[in-house]
Motif scaffolding. Structure first.
Motif, PDB file in Angstrom:
ATOM      1  N   GLY A  52      49.224 -21.392 -39.347  1.00 17.88           N
ATOM      2  CA  GLY A  52      49.186 -22.845 -39.420  1.00 17.88           C
ATOM      3  C   GLY A  52      48.365 -23.300 -40.612  1.00 17.88           C
ATOM      4  O   GLY A  52      47.762 -22.482 -41.321  1.00 17.88           O
ATOM      5  N   PRO A  53      48.317 -24.604 -40.843  1.00 21.46           N
ATOM      6  CA  PRO A  53      47.609 -25.121 -42.023  1.00 21.46           C
ATOM      7  C   PRO A  53      46.093 -24.883 -41.987  1.00 21.46           C
ATOM      8  O   PRO A  53      45.440 -24.902 -43.027  1.00 21.46           O
ATOM      9  N   GLU A  54      45.541 -24.629 -40.795  1.00 26.36           N
ATOM     10  CA  GLU A  54      44.093 -24.401 -40.697  1.00 26.36           C
ATOM     11  C   GLU A  54      43.705 -22.985 -41.133  1.00 26.36           C
ATOM     12  O   GLU A  54      42.535 -22.699 -41.357  1.00 26.36           O
ATOM     13  N   TRP A  55      44.671 -22.083 -41.247  1.00 26.57           N
ATOM     14  CA  TRP A  55      44.418 -20.700 -41.670  1.00 26.57           C
ATOM     15  C   TRP A  55      44.549 -20.597 -43.180  1.00 26.57           C
ATOM     16  O   TRP A  55      45.515 -21.074 -43.760  1.00 26.57           O
ATOM     17  N   LYS A  56      43.555 -19.963 -43.828  1.00 25.11           N
ATOM     18  CA  LYS A  56      43.569 -19.802 -45.282  1.00 25.11           C
ATOM     19  C   LYS A  56      43.238 -18.359 -45.644  1.00 25.11           C
ATOM     20  O   LYS A  56      42.493 -17.690 -44.928  1.00 25.11           O
ATOM     21  N   THR A  57      43.751 -17.935 -46.793  1.00 22.68           N
ATOM     22  CA  THR A  57      43.433 -16.598 -47.291  1.00 22.68           C
ATOM     23  C   THR A  57      42.114 -16.651 -48.070  1.00 22.68           C
ATOM     24  O   THR A  57      41.602 -17.727 -48.380  1.00 22.68           O
ATOM     25  N   VAL A  58      41.612 -15.485 -48.409  1.00 19.99           N
ATOM     26  CA  VAL A  58      40.380 -15.386 -49.201  1.00 19.99           C
ATOM     27  C   VAL A  58      40.548 -16.142 -50.514  1.00 19.99           C
ATOM     28  O   VAL A  58      39.674 -16.905 -50.931  1.00 19.99           O
ATOM     29  N   SER A  59      41.696 -15.955 -51.162  1.00 19.12           N
ATOM     30  CA  SER A  59      41.931 -16.609 -52.456  1.00 19.12           C
ATOM     31  C   SER A  59      41.920 -18.129 -52.343  1.00 19.12           C
ATOM     32  O   SER A  59      41.416 -18.817 -53.228  1.00 19.12           O
ATOM     33  N   GLU A  60      42.470 -18.652 -51.254  1.00 18.59           N
ATOM     34  CA  GLU A  60      42.473 -20.103 -51.060  1.00 18.59           C
ATOM     35  C   GLU A  60      41.062 -20.638 -50.873  1.00 18.59           C
ATOM     36  O   GLU A  60      40.694 -21.673 -51.441  1.00 18.59           O
ATOM     37  N   PHE A  61      40.236 -19.934 -50.085  1.00 19.10           N
ATOM     38  CA  PHE A  61      38.833 -20.337 -49.923  1.00 19.10           C
ATOM     39  C   PHE A  61      38.089 -20.219 -51.249  1.00 19.10           C
ATOM     40  O   PHE A  61      37.283 -21.077 -51.596  1.00 19.10           O
ATOM     41  N   ALA A  62      38.359 -19.152 -52.009  1.00 24.00           N
ATOM     42  CA  ALA A  62      37.678 -18.934 -53.287  1.00 24.00           C
ATOM     43  C   ALA A  62      37.974 -20.074 -54.262  1.00 24.00           C
ATOM     44  O   ALA A  62      37.073 -20.555 -54.954  1.00 24.00           O
ATOM     45  N   LYS A  63      39.218 -20.513 -54.311  1.00 20.98           N
ATOM     46  CA  LYS A  63      39.583 -21.620 -55.205  1.00 20.98           C
ATOM     47  C   LYS A  63      38.854 -22.894 -54.805  1.00 20.98           C
ATOM     48  O   LYS A  63      38.359 -23.633 -55.658  1.00 20.98           O
ATOM     49  N   GLU A  64      38.781 -23.161 -53.504  1.00 15.26           N
ATOM     50  CA  GLU A  64      38.094 -24.361 -53.019  1.00 15.26           C
ATOM     51  C   GLU A  64      36.612 -24.352 -53.366  1.00 15.26           C
ATOM     52  O   GLU A  64      36.041 -25.374 -53.725  1.00 15.26           O
TER      53      GLU A  64
END
Length: 68
Positions: A17-29
């Protein structure tokens, strides 16, 4: 159900779902590198503040804030 229908159900991968993110997505944020972000997320998972899960056949872990 036929074997064909049963087999097609098995092949349907669960999607994050949209609440789940990968490491790369968190890193970009956060503006961090992937390695550092992975270490931070693992510490948050160990502390029970975040949870991790693999979806389908993807080797990537997805993370989200733990539900209380």
């Amino acid at each position: 159900m036929s074997l064909k229908e049963d087999f097609s159900d098995l092949n349907k991968a669960e999607e994050p779902g949209p609440e789940w993110k990968t490491v790369s997505e968190f890193a970009k944020e956060e503006g961090w590198g992937d390695d550092y972000t992975r270490k931070v997320l693992q510490k948050l998972v160990n502390a029970g503040q975040y949870e991790s899960k693999k979806f389908g056949r993807s080797p990537l872990l997805h993370y989200r804030k733990a539900e209380k």
